[in-house]
Design a protein around this motif. Structure first.
Motif, PDB file in Angstrom:
ATOM      1  N   UNK A   1       0.807  -1.052  -0.469  1.00 15.97           N
ATOM      2  CA  UNK A   1      -0.322   0.236  -0.102  1.00 15.97           C
ATOM      3  C   UNK A   1       1.044   1.326   0.005  1.00 15.97           C
ATOM      4  N   UNK A   2       1.044   2.033  -0.582  1.00 10.17           N
ATOM      5  CA  UNK A   2       1.208   3.195  -0.712  1.00 10.17           C
ATOM      6  C   UNK A   2       0.376   4.826  -0.510  1.00 10.17           C
ATOM      7  N   UNK A   3       0.446   5.130  -0.061  1.00  7.98           N
ATOM      8  CA  UNK A   3      -0.337   6.054   0.705  1.00  7.98           C
ATOM      9  C   UNK A   3       0.146   7.516   0.691  1.00  7.98           C
ATOM     10  N   UNK A   4      -0.709   8.402  -0.202  1.00  5.51           N
ATOM     11  CA  UNK A   4      -0.462   9.814  -0.060  1.00  5.51           C
ATOM     12  C   UNK A   4       1.577   9.886  -0.644  1.00  5.51           C
ATOM     13  N   UNK A   5       1.973   8.714  -1.394  1.00 10.18           N
ATOM     14  CA  UNK A   5       3.282   8.732  -1.702  1.00 10.18           C
ATOM     15  C   UNK A   5       4.026  10.248  -2.399  1.00 10.18           C
ATOM     16  N   UNK A   6       4.949  11.364  -2.316  1.00  5.89           N
ATOM     17  CA  UNK A   6       5.122  12.000  -3.168  1.00  5.89           C
ATOM     18  C   UNK A   6       7.162  11.746  -2.941  1.00  5.89           C
ATOM     19  N   UNK A   7       7.510  12.159  -3.801  1.00  5.01           N
ATOM     20  CA  UNK A   7       9.187  12.219  -3.890  1.00  5.01           C
ATOM     21  C   UNK A   7       9.703  13.176  -4.415  1.00  5.01           C
ATOM     22  N   UNK A   8      10.510  14.210  -3.913  1.00  8.65           N
ATOM     23  CA  UNK A   8      11.027  15.437  -4.784  1.00  8.65           C
ATOM     24  C   UNK A   8      12.386  15.768  -4.869  1.00  8.65           C
ATOM     25  N   UNK A   9      12.916  15.617  -6.219  1.00 12.23           N
ATOM     26  CA  UNK A   9      14.459  15.920  -6.022  1.00 12.23           C
ATOM     27  C   UNK A   9      14.422  17.140  -6.631  1.00 12.23           C
ATOM     28  N   UNK A  10      15.471  17.902  -5.256  1.00 11.37           N
ATOM     29  CA  UNK A  10      15.523  19.200  -5.335  1.00 11.37           C
ATOM     30  C   UNK A  10      14.146  19.815  -5.752  1.00 11.37           C
ATOM     31  N   UNK A  11      14.062  20.977  -6.973  1.00  8.61           N
ATOM     32  CA  UNK A  11      13.005  21.500  -6.682  1.00  8.61           C
ATOM     33  C   UNK A  11      11.959  20.710  -7.730  1.00  8.61           C
ATOM     34  N   UNK A  12      12.340  19.611  -8.221  1.00  5.00           N
ATOM     35  CA  UNK A  12      12.013  18.469  -9.514  1.00  5.00           C
ATOM     36  C   UNK A  12      10.356  17.928  -8.415  1.00  5.00           C
ATOM     37  N   UNK A  13       9.293  17.625  -8.963  1.00  5.76           N
ATOM     38  CA  UNK A  13       8.612  16.499  -8.122  1.00  5.76           C
ATOM     39  C   UNK A  13       8.372  15.316  -9.377  1.00  5.76           C
TER      40      UNK A  13
ATOM     41  N   UNK B   1      10.730   2.036  -8.065  1.00 11.69           N
ATOM     42  CA  UNK B   1      12.458   2.730  -6.848  1.00 11.69           C
ATOM     43  C   UNK B   1      11.389   3.114  -5.621  1.00 11.69           C
ATOM     44  N   UNK B   2      10.297   3.441  -5.498  1.00 11.76           N
ATOM     45  CA  UNK B   2      10.231   3.885  -4.623  1.00 11.76           C
ATOM     46  C   UNK B   2       9.573   2.761  -3.530  1.00 11.76           C
ATOM     47  N   UNK B   3       9.032   1.824  -4.643  1.00 11.31           N
ATOM     48  CA  UNK B   3       8.257   1.180  -3.653  1.00 11.31           C
ATOM     49  C   UNK B   3       9.274  -0.390  -3.283  1.00 11.31           C
ATOM     50  N   UNK B   4      10.181  -0.352  -3.974  1.00 11.80           N
ATOM     51  CA  UNK B   4      11.530  -1.773  -3.624  1.00 11.80           C
ATOM     52  C   UNK B   4      11.736  -0.812  -1.975  1.00 11.80           C
ATOM     53  N   UNK B   5      12.481   0.349  -2.212  1.00 15.88           N
ATOM     54  CA  UNK B   5      13.180   1.018  -0.687  1.00 15.88           C
ATOM     55  C   UNK B   5      14.366   1.132  -1.585  1.00 15.88           C
ATOM     56  N   UNK B   6      14.725   1.538  -3.145  1.00 21.25           N
ATOM     57  CA  UNK B   6      16.421   1.929  -3.857  1.00 21.25           C
ATOM     58  C   UNK B   6      15.879   2.859  -3.651  1.00 21.25           C
ATOM     59  N   UNK B   7      14.990   4.706  -3.357  1.00 18.37           N
ATOM     60  CA  UNK B   7      14.820   5.274  -2.589  1.00 18.37           C
ATOM     61  C   UNK B   7      13.627   5.917  -1.966  1.00 18.37           C
ATOM     62  N   UNK B   8      13.552   6.903  -0.789  1.00 15.01           N
ATOM     63  CA  UNK B   8      12.894   7.157   0.243  1.00 15.01           C
ATOM     64  C   UNK B   8      11.976   7.843  -0.079  1.00 15.01           C
ATOM     65  N   UNK B   9      10.577   8.225   0.118  1.00 15.97           N
ATOM     66  CA  UNK B   9       9.723   9.260  -0.317  1.00 15.97           C
ATOM     67  C   UNK B   9      10.289  10.336   0.758  1.00 15.97           C
ATOM     68  N   UNK B  10       9.678  11.578   0.005  1.00 17.58           N
ATOM     69  CA  UNK B  10       9.598  13.049   0.714  1.00 17.58           C
ATOM     70  C   UNK B  10       8.848  12.703   1.095  1.00 17.58           C
ATOM     71  N   UNK B  11       7.069  12.362   1.083  1.00 14.93           N
ATOM     72  CA  UNK B  11       6.419  12.261   2.081  1.00 14.93           C
ATOM     73  C   UNK B  11       5.708  11.227   1.813  1.00 14.93           C
ATOM     74  N   UNK B  12       4.367  11.068   2.587  1.00 16.63           N
ATOM     75  CA  UNK B  12       3.715   9.782   2.180  1.00 16.63           C
ATOM     76  C   UNK B  12       4.190   8.287   3.087  1.00 16.63           C
ATOM     77  N   UNK B  13       3.803   7.188   3.527  1.00 21.05           N
ATOM     78  CA  UNK B  13       4.088   5.844   3.709  1.00 21.05           C
ATOM     79  C   UNK B  13       3.756   4.357   2.841  1.00 21.05           C
ATOM     80  N   UNK B  14       4.922   3.742   2.553  1.00 22.34           N
ATOM     81  CA  UNK B  14       4.846   3.317   1.996  1.00 22.34           C
ATOM     82  C   UNK B  14       4.515   1.774   3.093  1.00 22.34           C
TER      83      UNK B  14
END
Length: 358
Positions: free
Chosen positions: A3-15, A45-58
């Motif tokens: 389950x992904x709950x309101x997951x977001x990821x920003x890299x610098x200023x980019x969504x 990558x967020x699902x796998x854990x290769x990256x961490x979300x900026x906000x939200x839950x996995x």
């Protein structure tokens, strides 16, 4: 369940990913469909854990794994650029994740042979990757992902670099292979027809957002907005601006037809209609149509692509048979009003196509 709950990821200023919420069930096939840079790989990558979300839950099987690195998750991933160990045999390539995990020899042998049989690689177990075709190398990478017995298997455009015949063979085989396990499968692709072939559920992505998620055929037939409809159309969706007055839709250069089904009750105003290329026919054969000036024709076997211009709008028709029309010709393209998609000025779908076969 993943389950992904309101997951977001920003890299610098980019969504890269924006407010994604999904629930993926065990034993399910889930397709991420979108053009290049839509966010498919970023989401995986967020699902796998290769990256961490900026906000939200996995959440995985009720446990919050947000930020838990991939090495502490039971995840397998196969990329477009498949990777095998060049000095190891196919058998040892497939067995490698089980050996790393310290599994018993007899268990490894049984799992490797089962995966090889599923992927038709049994005759090649003693070969090294350099002695395999591209398709066989990709099958080896897929088999290695299967024997890992992962909770989550991520396939990032795994067939993109294979030739047409091999892609078609594997597309047909993959759903059967997936059915053999209880894992969650996520398959990223840019190709709508691949999503339809795989079935299961599809999430359409655009600019890092999931625009719709549901049964694949439902998302295709009943897109909730014009972005989803465009994402899930290849060749591109034909879009025409129209006005509705009373019981009729009218547009430029002769577009004039009765509103039918759920579209009949729409309020008067401006709309956009979507017509899939295979729903257009050459000549006055159906209840509505328009003239267009041909710019290019492409004959592909038993079908002809007609590229044309209608009142400044680029039109693509996919018609059966070999049609001899030339650049500069004016042709009449017909369609069934029951099969169109209708969107309001904001781009949201209104009503449903009467035939549910857009």
């Amino acid at each position: 369940m993943l389950e992904l709950i309101n997951v977001s990821r920003k890299v610098g200023a980019e969504d890269h990913i924006v407010d994604v919420s999904l629930q993926l069930q065990r034993g399910s096939i889930n397709v991420l469909l979108g053009p290049t840079l839509a966010g498919k790989t970023s989401l995986m990558r967020l699902m796998a854990g290769l990256d961490a979300p900026t906000s939200g839950q996995v959440i995985m099987d009720g446990k919050d794994v947000t930020g838990t690195p991939v090495r502490r998750r039971n995840v397998a991933m196969v990329y477009q650029q498949f990777i095998n160990y060049p000095t190891l045999t196919v058998y040892e390539n497939i067995a490698s994740p089980m050996r790393v995990a310290g599994r018993p020899k007899d268990e490894i042998d049984k799992a490797v042979k089962k995966a090889a049989d599923l992927l038709q690689m049994t005759p090649y177990l003693d070969r090294t990757p350099l002695n395999l075709s591209g398709g066989q190398q990709q099958r080896t990478a897929l088999a290695r992902a299967l024997v890992k017995n992962a909770d989550l298997v991520l396939l990032d455009e795994p067939l993109a670099n294979l030739d047409y015949k091999l892609r078609e063979e594997l597309r047909e085989e993959l759903p059967k292979i997936f059915a053999e396990t209880g894992a969650i499968f996520v398959y990223a692709t840019t190709e709508p027809h691949e999503a339809l072939l795989l079935g299961g559920k599809t999430a359409t992505l655009s600019k890092g957002r999931v625009t719709q998620f549901g049964d694949t055929t439902t998302v295709y037939r009943q897109p909730r907005d014009i972005v989803t409809a465009t994402t899930f159309s290849d060749p591109p969706l034909n879009v025409l601006a129209v006005d509705k007055r009373g019981g009729r839709f009218t547009g430029k250069d002769g577009v004039d037809f009765a509103a039918s089904g759920a579209h009949a009750g729409l309020a008067d105003g401006r709309y956009r209609i979507g017509i899939r290329p295979h729903r257009l026919e050459l000549g006055k054969t159906q209840g509505a149509g328009f003239d267009a000036r041909v710019s290019l024709t492409e004959v592909t076997g038993s079908q002809t692509f007609i590229h044309a211009d209608h009142a400044g709008a680029e039109i693509i028709a996919l018609v059966h048979g070999v049609r001899r029309v030339e650049a500069g010709d004016t042709v009449h393209l017909s369609f069934d009003p029951a099969e169109i998609l209708v969107f309001d000025e904001a781009g949201d779908a209104v009503g449903a196509p009467a035939a549910l076969a857009a």
